[in-house]
Design a protein around this motif. Structure first.
Motif, PDB file in Angstrom:
ATOM      1  N   LEU A   1      39.472 -36.610  23.355  1.00 11.14           N
ATOM      2  CA  LEU A   1      38.016 -36.537  23.520  1.00 11.14           C
ATOM      3  C   LEU A   1      37.664 -37.098  24.884  1.00 11.14           C
TER       4      LEU A   1
ATOM      5  N   THR B   1      34.798 -34.452  15.107  1.00 15.59           N
ATOM      6  CA  THR B   1      35.566 -35.591  14.600  1.00 15.59           C
ATOM      7  C   THR B   1      35.368 -35.763  13.099  1.00 15.59           C
TER       8      THR B   1
ATOM      9  N   VAL C   1      42.410 -39.138  14.553  1.00 16.06           N
ATOM     10  CA  VAL C   1      41.397 -38.082  14.654  1.00 16.06           C
ATOM     11  C   VAL C   1      41.383 -37.516  16.068  1.00 16.06           C
ATOM     12  N   MET C   2      41.379 -38.403  17.064  1.00 13.22           N
ATOM     13  CA  MET C   2      41.366 -37.944  18.457  1.00 13.22           C
ATOM     14  C   MET C   2      42.621 -37.151  18.790  1.00 13.22           C
TER      15      MET C   2
ATOM     16  N   SER D   1      34.766 -40.614  17.266  1.00 13.96           N
ATOM     17  CA  SER D   1      35.944 -40.758  16.407  1.00 13.96           C
ATOM     18  C   SER D   1      35.865 -42.054  15.607  1.00 13.96           C
TER      19      SER D   1
ATOM     20  N   ASN E   1      40.744 -43.664  13.982  1.00 16.44           N
ATOM     21  CA  ASN E   1      40.050 -42.870  14.994  1.00 16.44           C
ATOM     22  C   ASN E   1      41.049 -42.284  15.989  1.00 16.44           C
TER      23      ASN E   1
END
Length: 94
Positions: A41, A10, A34-35, A49, A31
């Motif tokens: 995730l 991450t 990012v995921m 994240s 986040n």
């Protein structure tokens, strides 16, 4: 980043997502972004994240402080990550 594979992944993805962006664009990296970039995730690793998002904000805060600027919408990061409740139980990351 030191930590489990999810923390490393991450953090690495966060750097990819902010590279070449303006400060305001980098501030908008979440986040969830990012995921999504990592194709998800496991539920017990979602907090990684969040750490990546907070690291982006902390880096932006540091940049603003060093350059004497104010970044609209940016809040001062907490000094201890445990001060920030993300609604996750503390679970073993190993």
């Amino acid at each position: 980043t030191f930590g489990c594979g999810a923390a490393i992944a991450t953090s690495s993805m966060a750097t990819v997502l902010v590279k070449g962006k303006t400060v305001q664009e980098a501030l908008k990296v979440t986040n969830k972004a990012v995921m999504e970039a990592l194709d998800g995730l496991p539920p017990v690793k979602v907090h990684c994240s969040l750490l990546a998002e907070e690291a982006i904000h902390a880096a932006l805060w540091d940049y603003a402080e060093k350059n004497g600027i104010v970044i609209e919408g940016l809040e001062k990061p907490v000094s201890d990550i445990s001060e920030h409740d993300h609604g996750h139980d503390d679970e073993d990351d190993e």
